[in-house]
Write a protein that holds these residues in place. Structure first.
Motif, PDB file in Angstrom:
ATOM      1  N   SER A  14       2.286 -38.414  63.058  1.00 10.10           N
ATOM      2  CA  SER A  14       3.365 -37.747  63.776  1.00 10.10           C
ATOM      3  C   SER A  14       4.131 -38.786  64.584  1.00 10.10           C
ATOM      4  CB  SER A  14       2.820 -36.665  64.704  1.00 10.10           C
ATOM      5  OG  SER A  14       3.854 -36.117  65.507  1.00 10.10           O
ATOM      6  N   THR A  15       5.445 -38.650  64.613  1.00  7.83           N
ATOM      7  CA  THR A  15       6.258 -39.572  65.407  1.00  7.83           C
ATOM      8  C   THR A  15       6.517 -39.044  66.816  1.00  7.83           C
ATOM      9  OG1 THR A  15       8.299 -38.570  64.566  1.00  7.83           O
ATOM     10  CG2 THR A  15       7.416 -40.453  63.339  1.00  7.83           C
ATOM     11  N   VAL A  16       6.069 -37.816  67.117  1.00  2.00           N
ATOM     12  CA  VAL A  16       6.306 -37.221  68.433  1.00  2.00           C
ATOM     13  C   VAL A  16       5.574 -38.032  69.506  1.00  2.00           C
ATOM     14  CG1 VAL A  16       5.975 -35.177  69.885  1.00  2.00           C
ATOM     15  CG2 VAL A  16       6.630 -34.914  67.474  1.00  2.00           C
ATOM     16  N   GLY A  17       6.312 -38.526  70.472  1.00  2.00           N
ATOM     17  CA  GLY A  17       5.707 -39.253  71.586  1.00  2.00           C
ATOM     18  C   GLY A  17       5.472 -40.728  71.343  1.00  2.00           C
ATOM     19  N   SER A  18       5.836 -41.233  70.182  1.00  2.61           N
ATOM     20  CA  SER A  18       5.582 -42.644  69.894  1.00  2.61           C
ATOM     21  C   SER A  18       6.400 -43.559  70.805  1.00  2.61           C
ATOM     22  CB  SER A  18       5.891 -42.938  68.422  1.00  2.61           C
ATOM     23  OG  SER A  18       5.605 -44.284  68.110  1.00  2.61           O
ATOM     24  N   GLY A  19       7.698 -43.268  70.945  1.00  2.00           N
ATOM     25  CA  GLY A  19       8.533 -44.075  71.826  1.00  2.00           C
ATOM     26  C   GLY A  19       8.111 -43.965  73.282  1.00  2.00           C
ATOM     27  N   ASP A  20       7.701 -42.770  73.697  1.00  2.00           N
ATOM     28  CA  ASP A  20       7.218 -42.574  75.064  1.00  2.00           C
ATOM     29  C   ASP A  20       5.953 -43.396  75.311  1.00  2.00           C
ATOM     30  OD1 ASP A  20       9.235 -40.615  75.033  1.00  2.00           O
ATOM     31  OD2 ASP A  20       7.795 -39.085  74.412  1.00  2.00           O
ATOM     32  N   SER A  21       5.103 -43.465  74.292  1.00  2.00           N
ATOM     33  CA  SER A  21       3.870 -44.239  74.409  1.00  2.00           C
ATOM     34  C   SER A  21       4.169 -45.729  74.516  1.00  2.00           C
ATOM     35  CB  SER A  21       2.963 -43.969  73.199  1.00  2.00           C
ATOM     36  OG  SER A  21       2.632 -42.595  73.117  1.00  2.00           O
ATOM     37  N   LEU A  22       5.195 -46.188  73.803  1.00  2.00           N
ATOM     38  CA  LEU A  22       5.598 -47.587  73.908  1.00  2.00           C
ATOM     39  C   LEU A  22       5.998 -47.911  75.348  1.00  2.00           C
ATOM     40  CD1 LEU A  22       8.031 -49.393  71.411  1.00  2.00           C
ATOM     41  CD2 LEU A  22       7.822 -50.004  73.815  1.00  2.00           C
ATOM     42  N   VAL A  23       6.833 -47.054  75.939  1.00  2.00           N
ATOM     43  CA  VAL A  23       7.264 -47.265  77.322  1.00  2.00           C
ATOM     44  C   VAL A  23       6.063 -47.251  78.258  1.00  2.00           C
ATOM     45  CG1 VAL A  23       8.574 -46.256  79.231  1.00  2.00           C
ATOM     46  CG2 VAL A  23       9.581 -46.352  76.952  1.00  2.00           C
ATOM     47  N   ALA A  24       5.187 -46.261  78.095  1.00  2.00           N
ATOM     48  CA  ALA A  24       4.023 -46.142  78.970  1.00  2.00           C
ATOM     49  C   ALA A  24       3.104 -47.346  78.829  1.00  2.00           C
ATOM     50  CB  ALA A  24       3.261 -44.857  78.649  1.00  2.00           C
ATOM     51  N   GLY A  25       2.872 -47.794  77.595  1.00  2.00           N
ATOM     52  CA  GLY A  25       2.005 -48.949  77.391  1.00  2.00           C
ATOM     53  C   GLY A  25       2.575 -50.209  78.013  1.00  2.00           C
ATOM     54  N   PHE A  26       3.875 -50.405  77.864  1.00  2.00           N
ATOM     55  CA  PHE A  26       4.536 -51.569  78.454  1.00  2.00           C
ATOM     56  C   PHE A  26       4.405 -51.556  79.977  1.00  2.00           C
ATOM     57  CE2 PHE A  26       8.542 -53.428  80.167  1.00  2.00           C
ATOM     58  CZ  PHE A  26       8.361 -54.742  79.742  1.00  2.00           C
ATOM     59  N   LEU A  27       4.698 -50.419  80.595  1.00  2.00           N
ATOM     60  CA  LEU A  27       4.646 -50.331  82.053  1.00  2.00           C
ATOM     61  C   LEU A  27       3.213 -50.407  82.570  1.00  2.00           C
ATOM     62  CD1 LEU A  27       7.330 -47.554  82.669  1.00  2.00           C
ATOM     63  CD2 LEU A  27       7.599 -50.034  82.894  1.00  2.00           C
TER      64      LEU A  27
END
Length: 307
Positions: free
Chosen positions: A242-255
């Motif tokens: 699933s692609t849902v939340g993938s971009g959000d996870s990238l931001v969260a992981g970076f921060l």
């Protein structure tokens, strides 16, 4: 502290089907209910990665109560502004291909916005403030820019949205933005096809005053650019669940990685691992998922320090 803002949250109802037959009765083989919204996703992934955050946004009705209780059970602190009406319900259907049915957002008044701004006024210099997701139709498209301009001095704004709300927010020179390749192209009214073109237009955002830019490229990985360096991350092959939340996870992981003291380049690699781990999962990534994928993310340098 890291804080997140979700202007347009949802209660997400996930249904997995053998196949979606339009116009006929369909029976789910698996269902799940979770809070939705990009800022909420960022807070949930941060918690899974061992970093606390505080979630802000608008909620209402029994669906809003569900979101509040769900986050509390996950140990996430929240301070939502309560509206009349019902937080929308989105239906996410996973079959031979993904289909989404998104409900209409709650109306939000200027008085509601002022109530939110009064709460955000308690943020402190050095706090990271993530504004993520779509803007409800009842709010002006420059709402993220207006919020940034009202934040206390020293707060670091992060913006993850698209279209005019993103273009308006860029004018306020945020700390970080994270468009995907299509969203980057929309900013400049062009169709970006190559990594080289992506780099060119990301550089333009740095010229406009954005401090850091991450561009997600799907299966092609991601780019990270600021005035110190420009990096590309390549991702390992795997089954996309699933692609849902993938971009959000990238931001969260970076921060999360920055919060733990990692250098920006390694934090970027960790963030891409988090985004990839979510794409390979049915839900948002776990810390264990990210730790397994992190060593498999390859970085390459596009250019050295910008002069």
């Amino acid at each position: 502290m890291i804080a997140t803002l979700t202007l347009n949250p949802s209660l997400d109802y996930f249904m997995r089907l053998e196949a979606l037959n339009v116009g006929r009765l369909n029976r789910a083989i698996e269902t799940a209910v979770r809070p939705g919204g990009k800022g909420i996703n960022v807070s949930r992934v941060l918690k899974r990665l061992g970093v606390d955050s505080r979630a802000f946004g608008f909620i209402g009705g029994f669906t809003g109560d569900f979101i509040r209780r769900f986050l509390a059970e996950e140990g996430i602190s929240a301070e939502f502004t309560v509206l009349e009406g019902l937080t929308r319900i989105n239906v996410k259907i996973s079959a031979d291909r993904e289909t989404e049915l998104n409900g209409a957002p709650q109306p939000i008044s200027q008085e509601d916005v002022e109530r939110l701004l009064s709460v955000l006024g308690r943020l402190n210099a050095g706090d990271v403030f993530v504004m993520a997701g779509s803007v409800p139709a009842s709010l002006p498209p420059d709402i993220y820019r207006r919020i940034i301009e009202k934040l206390p001095a020293g707060v670091k704004p992060v913006v993850d949205t698209s279209g005019r709300p993103l273009a308006e927010a860029i004018a306020a020179r945020p700390y970080l933005i994270k468009p995907n390749r299509d969203e980057l192209g929309q900013l400049f009214a062009t169709d970006i096809q190559t990594v080289e073109e992506t780099v060119l237009y990301a550089e333009k955002l740095l010229d406009e005053g954005v401090e850091n830019v991450i561009v997600s490229l799907g299966a092609d990985g991601a780019l990270f650019m600021n005035r110190e360096a420009a990096l590309r991350a390549s991702v390992p092959q795997g089954q996309i669940r699933s692609t849902v939340g993938s971009g959000d996870s990238l931001v969260a992981g970076f921060l999360a990685a920055l919060e733990k003291g990692m250098a920006p380049a390694e934090a970027f690699r960790f963030g891409v691992a988090a985004g990839t781990a979510t794409a390979f999962s049915d839900d948002l990534c776990t810390a264990e998922d990210v730790e397994k994928i992190w060593p498999r993310i390859a970085l390459s340098t596009i250019r050295e320090k910008r002069h």
